[in-house]
Structure formats: structure tokens, C-alpha cells
Motif scaffolding. Structure first.
Motif, short mmCIF file in Angstrom:
data_model
loop_
_atom_site.label_atom_id
_atom_site.label_comp_id
_atom_site.label_asym_id
_atom_site.label_seq_id
_atom_site.Cartn_x
_atom_site.Cartn_y
_atom_site.Cartn_z
N TRP A 115 12.52 9.95 37.53
CA TRP A 115 10.87 9.70 37.10
C TRP A 115 9.89 9.71 38.28
CZ3 TRP A 115 8.38 5.23 37.89
CH2 TRP A 115 9.34 4.09 38.22
N GLN A 116 10.33 8.96 39.07
CA GLN A 116 9.59 8.59 40.35
C GLN A 116 9.25 9.99 41.16
OE1 GLN A 116 12.37 6.92 39.89
NE2 GLN A 116 12.16 4.74 40.56
N GLN A 120 5.69 12.04 41.12
CA GLN A 120 5.03 12.41 42.75
C GLN A 120 4.57 13.92 42.74
OE1 GLN A 120 5.38 10.76 45.95
NE2 GLN A 120 5.92 8.71 45.06
N ARG A 149 0.50 15.82 42.27
CA ARG A 149 0.20 17.01 43.39
C ARG A 149 -0.27 18.19 42.47
NH1 ARG A 149 3.48 14.28 47.60
NH2 ARG A 149 5.42 15.50 46.85
N ARG A 151 7.83 10.77 28.99
CA ARG A 151 8.03 9.51 29.32
C ARG A 151 8.00 9.01 30.82
NH1 ARG A 151 13.34 6.54 28.69
NH2 ARG A 151 13.42 4.58 27.86
N SER A 194 4.68 8.73 32.03
CA SER A 194 4.02 7.55 31.57
C SER A 194 4.72 6.49 32.49
CB SER A 194 4.51 7.21 30.03
OG SER A 194 4.01 8.23 29.13
N ARG A 195 6.01 6.67 32.87
CA ARG A 195 6.29 5.38 33.67
C ARG A 195 5.72 5.67 35.19
NH1 ARG A 195 12.82 6.01 32.93
NH2 ARG A 195 13.22 4.18 31.50
N THR A 219 2.15 4.28 35.04
CA THR A 219 2.14 2.74 34.98
C THR A 219 2.39 2.26 36.41
OG1 THR A 219 2.96 2.56 32.70
CG2 THR A 219 3.34 0.75 34.04
N ARG A 220 3.40 2.82 37.11
CA ARG A 220 3.66 2.50 38.34
C ARG A 220 2.47 2.51 39.45
NH1 ARG A 220 4.81 5.43 42.96
NH2 ARG A 220 5.92 4.54 44.60
N ARG A 271 0.49 -0.37 41.17
CA ARG A 271 0.41 -0.22 42.91
C ARG A 271 -1.22 -0.30 42.92
NH1 ARG A 271 1.84 3.89 45.69
NH2 ARG A 271 3.09 2.96 47.24
N THR A 278 -3.98 8.47 42.31
CA THR A 278 -2.61 9.09 41.63
C THR A 278 -2.58 8.66 40.22
OG1 THR A 278 -1.49 8.61 43.93
CG2 THR A 278 -0.26 9.07 41.87
N TRP A 298 1.25 -1.71 32.13
CA TRP A 298 0.40 -1.74 33.60
C TRP A 298 -0.25 -2.92 33.66
CZ3 TRP A 298 -4.58 -1.32 32.22
CH2 TRP A 298 -5.14 -0.66 30.65
N TRP A 358 9.96 0.14 30.34
CA TRP A 358 9.30 -0.24 31.45
C TRP A 358 10.04 -0.92 32.57
CZ3 TRP A 358 5.84 2.99 31.20
CH2 TRP A 358 5.17 3.49 29.94
N VAL A 409 10.28 0.58 35.76
CA VAL A 409 9.06 0.67 36.57
C VAL A 409 8.58 -0.65 37.25
CG1 VAL A 409 6.46 1.20 36.49
CG2 VAL A 409 8.22 2.30 34.71
N VAL A 468 8.43 -1.31 41.21
CA VAL A 468 7.17 -1.71 41.88
C VAL A 468 7.34 -2.99 42.62
CG1 VAL A 468 4.80 -2.77 41.30
CG2 VAL A 468 5.59 -0.80 40.02
N VAL A 504 -4.63 19.19 50.35
CA VAL A 504 -3.61 19.95 49.13
C VAL A 504 -2.60 19.16 48.74
CG1 VAL A 504 -2.50 21.80 48.27
CG2 VAL A 504 -4.69 22.32 49.47
N GLU A 546 -1.96 15.98 49.17
CA GLU A 546 -2.15 14.44 49.46
C GLU A 546 -1.24 13.89 48.86
OE1 GLU A 546 -6.52 12.21 49.30
OE2 GLU A 546 -5.68 12.90 47.57
N SER A 555 1.86 -0.10 48.77
CA SER A 555 1.28 -0.78 47.29
C SER A 555 0.80 -1.92 47.41
CB SER A 555 2.90 -1.10 46.67
OG SER A 555 2.55 -1.74 45.39
N ASP A 556 -0.26 -2.09 46.39
CA ASP A 556 -1.03 -3.48 46.10
C ASP A 556 -0.73 -3.81 44.77
OD1 ASP A 556 -3.04 -5.26 46.83
OD2 ASP A 556 -4.79 -4.09 46.16
N ALA A 557 0.51 -3.91 44.75
CA ALA A 557 1.02 -4.60 43.26
C ALA A 557 0.83 -6.00 43.28
CB ALA A 557 2.41 -4.24 43.34
#
Lengths: 259, 307, 64
Positions: A153-154, A158, A162, A184, A187-188, A191-192, A196, A201, B181, B219, B222, B226, C26, C28, C34-36
Motif C-alpha cells: 500500500w505504501q 507513492q 506522482r 483501501r 486511503s491508507r 492517512t499516512r 506525516r 502528497t 488521520w 488503520w 498505517v 508512521v 515531474v 517530485e 516525517s512531521d508525525a
């Protein structure tokens, strides 16, 4: 000019152009105003911005079911010759180019309900545009993404971030279908990115979620709420604002409202 | 090989190694968590020794309950429980504290771990049974997941449990399945504890209602990703426990890989990527909690994967 | 506009530096850092606020 200065220059030009596309998208003017710097055909910076925006340039036209203004077609044509697609480009860049070329190939007739990947659309009359299109479609067409089914999913998020400029109405192809299929995972990913605090993104992924929802899929997030959150907390870049505006329009179309 | 496949085999191996080293580290360092002479029921600084003792006992009691670690680690856990029980003067300190402060729930929440492992203090147990019968004791105004901690401890100690679990669950943040989130650091701990108490630390995975299972299944990966990225190891290990409390755990190897990589040669697992260096003078105080959590995570994962 | 008929107006292809600048925009990537959310002591401000809002001892009411 140093590489960093050139990059900053291009980024500024993209922001300016994104702002004008956003204005055209929000405006009600018909026919649509041209957004590119058509009076400066030799300005490489302006042409680079056009190439970066790619399919996003067509957003106002697609939502309004209007043809892309001729000056923009001309600029895009020049931009494709100054910055032609190359075999070494990323998969994402090639798909963006392929979509740009296909949208140009729809000609001045506006939206083609068959979608840009339907064969046999007539090319526009101009020889130069025809040449640029053939080149773009030829190179971008060689897209190998058989590995796509194996993505986590990651990784999928990504890649789709793009490819966000492909999330447009009246445009169909494998990635639009995958957005619905992997709603799904996206959606993950959204949320990620929200957690962050990578709002650009997140906006790109939410744009895909809005497209998926407009085509009957059910995102695991409440998309309007996320759009509101990003509007209030997100970075104020024009490119991100455009992603959010397109997402909103896609949702509005779902609800039967005006597009 | 279990029915879960090769990824789960990797998780089993890594959990066993990481958990064993965390438990051994706790064992080697546990004397640092010793009361000064003459500790009384008042406990001027309950977080200094009392809380770590309770958490040490939790981890040890689950190692005993799950019986998923090899015998050597179960012996280690037994020694830790004996040590902690001794520190609490065979439960007298808890009894005196409960007598002195009837409204406090920490004597119950500490005693429950010893009770789970077979230790008994009859007079304290009598007090707790009486308190459990009081509406007041159940309704003191804790945050919702703390109320579930009291209810679960009452359940385990064997008092009458009139708790309306669905209502208690619905009152928590997790219970209303909020926008995922918006999760923040402290809320993440509230969520993990809601699941711990609702399922009695993984003993009753099906106590999680279906809508919460779906929500967590979507979730948890995720949140884990994170916080693993920014090396919040304590929280990552807690989220791994939540996965192991689910009816169908995902057993993601990635979190375990990262936890194993963060663990020091001596078994110390730093609570986050910013602390835990060799010059750190408060190594036990700062990092015992993460060792506790990692031990529990390993015990549950090994137990759920089957021997 | 036609390449064949107006070669003088046909712009040249971009150079290596221009290509690189374009590709960066393009392709990017996501934010590299991360700023979690992490633990923040400022979060205890909520507790302080609650204390400030806690009720005062009621005053004797006077008939007006």
C-alpha cells in the motif's frame, strides 16, 4: 544559471501556471481563457511549466466539456518538442506524457467519451503537433508495469501520488481503474501522508480517492472532510490548491451537482 | 511451519529473539526498581518504583499465562514476579494503600497481575470484592479507557463484573472509529489500552466488536508505519500488541524487523530513536517500559502463532 | 505552426540541466522527513485549562 536556481525558476513558473489553471477551473468564462504563456513560445521556463503540469492543463476544459484553447495546444506542442519524452523517463512520467498526448489527440472536439486510450482518434491537423504526439505516444506507450500487482500500500500510494494528474474526468485507463480497485491502499496512503503532515502528497492521494468515489468506489476515508482539513491546514501552494479543487469538482460531479 | 506462512515464521523468530533479550535485560536490571527502605501506603512518588513494579509484573504475568516462551524465560518471569511481590511486602503494601485510599484503583490494577500468576492476598481480595460491588468505584471519573482497565482487572480478579462493556467501549475514542488521520501520540496510547483491556491482553480477541476489528485492520498498519518511521519504538511495540489482540492478526514482519534492529547488544530497547545512548544515565528508568511492552508483544505473538 | 515551414521559429531541445530540473518537478517525491505527532509537553496545557475552568466556591446569593 546554477542548477538550484534553474530548479527554483521552474518551480515558480509551475506555481504561476497552476494558479492560472486554478483560476480557469473556478471561473465560468466560456470559451475558456488560455493559461499558458503563448506569447513567449521560446521561453524554456514557461514551456517546462507546461510539461510539468501535463494533463492538469486540460482540467478546466474537461470539467467544462470545452476544447483546450488553441494557444494552449500550441504551447503544449512546442513544449513537447523542447522537452520530448525519453525512454529513460520514470514510469510515472511516461504515463503522464501518454495521457497528455492522448488528450491532445482528441483534437478540438472536446471530450471524447471513448477515453484517450481508445484507438483510432484522428490527430489534429498540424504536422508539428502530429509529430510531437507520435513521439510522446511512441515513447510513453512502452510502459512496462507488470510488477504493479505486487505493490504494497505504501509503494502504490507513492506511485499514485506522482500520477495524480491522471485523476481527471473523462479520462480512463489502467490507473483510473486501479484507483477504484485499490481504494483501501490509497486511503491508507492518504492517512499516512496526513499524519506525516506532507500535505501536498496527501492532496494528490485524496484527488485519486475523489476520482474513485466519483466512479462508484468507497474510500475508507470521508473525502469531503479530508478536503476541508487540507484546505485549512495544507500548504498554500497553487499546485496543491489545484489538486484539491479538482478533487472537489470530481466529488461534486458524483453528487450530481454542477461540474 | 504454521498456517500463517513464511512471513509469520520470520515474525516468530524475531519476536522470540527480541522478546527474550528484552526480558533478560529487565531481569538483569530489575534491582534498579527497588523501594527505599520503609516505603508506605502513601507512596510520595508512585511513578518512581511502584508503577515500574506493576508493569514489570504485568509482563511477567503474561509470560506465565501465555506459556509461549521457552521454560528458561518462564523461570525468569517467575523470578521477576517473586521480586516484585516481595517489594510489595507480599501484597501488604497494596492492602494498606487500598485501606488508606478507598477511591484509588491502582492497588487493584497492580494486584491483578499477581492474581493472574497465582499469588493471593486474601484480605486485599476481600476489600476489592467489596469495592467492586459499589457503583461509586465503577463510576469514578477516569478517562474511558482507564475505566476499562478497572473493569478488566475486576473481571480477572473474579469480582462480580456488572460492566456494560459495549457502552464502556463506545465511550472511548476508538469506540467511535474516528477519522484515522487525526490520531496523535497520546491518543494512540489510549487506543492501545482500550484494546488491551477489552480483550484482557489478547486472551479474548473476539471481545473486539466486528466494526472495531475492521477499523483496526485497516488503520493499524498505517499508524505502525508512521511511528516506526520516526522511531517511536515504545509506541510501535504497543501497536504490535494490538495486532496480536485481534481475532486475525496481520503479523507484519516489518515492525518486528525494525524493533530488532533498534535493540542494543545488551538487550535494551530504546523508547525512541532520540534516546538510549551509552551516556544515558537513566537507562532503566527511561527504557524499562519499552522492555515491558516488547516482552508482552513477543509473548502474545508467540502465543497466537502457536507453539 | 509547422516545423517544416517555419524552421527558424522551432525552439531547440532543452539541455541536460533543463531536463534535470524538469524531471525533478515531474517526479517530485513525498516529503523526505516525517512531521508525525510525538509526545508534546505543551499538550498538558489542556489540563491547565481544565483547572482554570473548574468551578469556584459558590457565593451566597443575594436577593436583588
Amino acid at each position: 544559471m546554477s542548477n538550484a536556481a534553474l530548479g527554483a525558476d521552474y518551480a515558480q513558473a509551475v506555481e504561476r501556471l497552476a494558479g492560472r489553471v486554478l483560476g480557469a477551473l473556478r471561473g465560468t468564462q466560456v470559451p475558456l481563457p488560455a493559461v499558458s504563456d503563448a506569447d513567449r513560445p521560446a521561453d524554456t521556463t514557461a514551456l517546462a511549466a507546461v510539461r510539468v503540469m501535463g494533463p492538469d492543463l486540460f482540467a478546466p476544459a474537461l470539467f467544462c466539456r470545452q476544447p483546450l484553447p488553441q494557444p494552449d495546444r500550441d504551447t503544449l506542442d512546442t513544449a513537447l518538442r523542447v522537452f520530448p519524452p525519453r525512454p529513460g523517463d520514470s514510469v510515472e512520467a511516461r504515463w503522464r506524457d501518454r495521457t497528455t498526448a492522448a488528450l491532445l489527440a482528441r483534437g478540438a472536439a472536446g471530450a471524447d467519451p471513448a477515453g484517450p486510450y481508445a484507438g483510432g482518434e484522428p490527430y489534429a491537423d498540424e504536422d508539428s503537433e502530429r509529430a510531437a504526439l507520435a513521439e510522446a505516444a511512441g515513447i510513453a506507450g512502452i510502459v512496462e508495469d507488470a510488477e504493479d500487482t505486487e505493490l504494497t500500500w505504501q509503494e502504490r500510494s507513492q506511485r499514485m501520488a506522482r500520477l495524480a494528474p491522471l485523476a481527471l474526468p473523462e479520462v480512463d485507463g489502467p490507473y483510473q481503474q486501479r484507483a477504484c480497485l485499490h481504494v483501501r491502499a490509497l486511503s491508507r496512503g492518504a492517512t499516512r501522508s496526513l499524519m506525516r503532515r506532507d500535505h501536498p502528497t496527501a492532496a494528490r492521494l485524496v484527488r485519486w480517492l475523489a476520482l474513485a468515489q466519483s466512479r462508484g468506489a468507497s474510500p475508507a476515508l470521508d473525502v469531503p472532510t479530508v478536503l476541508d482539513h487540507l484546505r485549512l491546514w495544507g500548504a498554500p501552494s497553487a499546485r496543491t490548491a489545484l489538486d484539491l479543487a479538482i478533487a472537489r469538482r470530481l466529488l461534486a460531479a458524483t453528487e450530481g451537482g454542477p461540474r | 511451519m504454521s498456517a500463517y506462512g513464511p512471513a509469520a515464521e520470520e515474525v516468530r523468530t524475531t519476536a522470540l529473539r527480541t522478546g527474550t533479550r528484552a526480558l533478560d535485560w529487565l531481569h538483569r536490571n530489575h534491582v534498579q526498581g527497588t523501594f527505599a527502605d520503609g516505603a508506605t501506603a502513601e507512596l510520595a512518588e508512585p511513578d518512581s518504583v511502584y508503577k515500574p513494579l506493576a508493569e514489570l509484573s504485568l509482563a511477567a504475568s503474561l509470560v506465565m499465562r501465555d506459556a509461549a516462551f521457552p521454560a528458561a524465560q518462564r523461570d525468569t518471569a517467575g523470578e521477576l514476579l517473586d521480586f516484585a511481590w516481595d517489594q510489595l511486602r507480599g501484597g501488604d503494601l497494596l492492602y494498606e494503600r487500598q485501606l488508606r485510599f478507598p477511591a484509588m484503583t491502582d492497588p487493584l490494577e497492580t494486584y491483578v497481575h499477581f492474581h493472574r500468576a497465582g499469588y493471593r492476598h486474601e484480605r486485599l481480595q476481600e476489600l476489592l470484592a467489596h469495592l467492586a460491588s459499589l457503583t461509586s468505584y465503577r463510576e469514578y471519573e477516569h478517562v474511558p479507557n482507564r475505566r476499562m482497565a478497572v473493569a478488566n482487572a475486576t473481571r480477572v480478579v473474579g469480582g462480580a463484573d456488572p460492566t456494560d462493556w459495549p457502552a464502556r467501549t463506545a465511550a472511548t475514542w476508538l469506540g467511535s472509529t474516528p477519522e484515522p488521520w487525526t490520531m496523535d501520540w497520546m491518543t494512540a496510547y489510549h487506543v492501545t489500552h482500550t484494546v488491551f483491556h477489552l480483550t484482557d491482553w489478547g486472551a479474548q480477541p473476539h471481545a473486539l466488536p466486528p466494526h472495531l476489528r475492521d477499523y483496526l485492520a485497516t488503520w493499524l498498519p498505517v499508524w505502525t508505519d508512521v511511528w516506526a518511521e520516526i522511531e517511536e519504538w515504545d509506541l510501535v511495540a504497543e501497536l504490535v500488541i494490538v495486532d496480536a489482540c485481534m481475532p486475525q492478526p496481520a503479523f507484519e514482519p516489518d515492525a518486528w524487523r525494525r524493533l530488532a534492529a533498534a535493540q542494543h547488544d545488551d538487550g535494551l530497547l530504546p523508547r525512541d530513536g532520540r534516546t538510549g545512548g551509552d551516556g544515558d544515565g537513566r537507562r532503566f528508568e527511561d527504557h524499562y517500559h519499552t522492555a515491558v511492552v516488547a516482552t508482552v508483544a513477543a509473548s502474545l505473538v508467540l502465543s497466537r502463532l502457536g507453539a | 505552426m509547422s516545423v517544416q515551414t517555419t524552421p527558424a521559429l522551432s525552439p531547440v531541445r532543452a539541455g541536460v540541466a533543463e531536463r534535470a530540473a524538469l524531471t525533478a518537478l515531474v517526479d517530485e517525491p513525498e516529503a523526505p522527513f516525517s512531521d508525525a505527532p510525538v509526545y508534546s509537553p505543551q499538550g498538558t496545557g489542556v489540563l491547565l485549562l481544565l483547572a482554570l475552568l473548574s468551578p469556584k466556591t459558590p457565593k451566597e446569593s443575594r436577593p436583588s
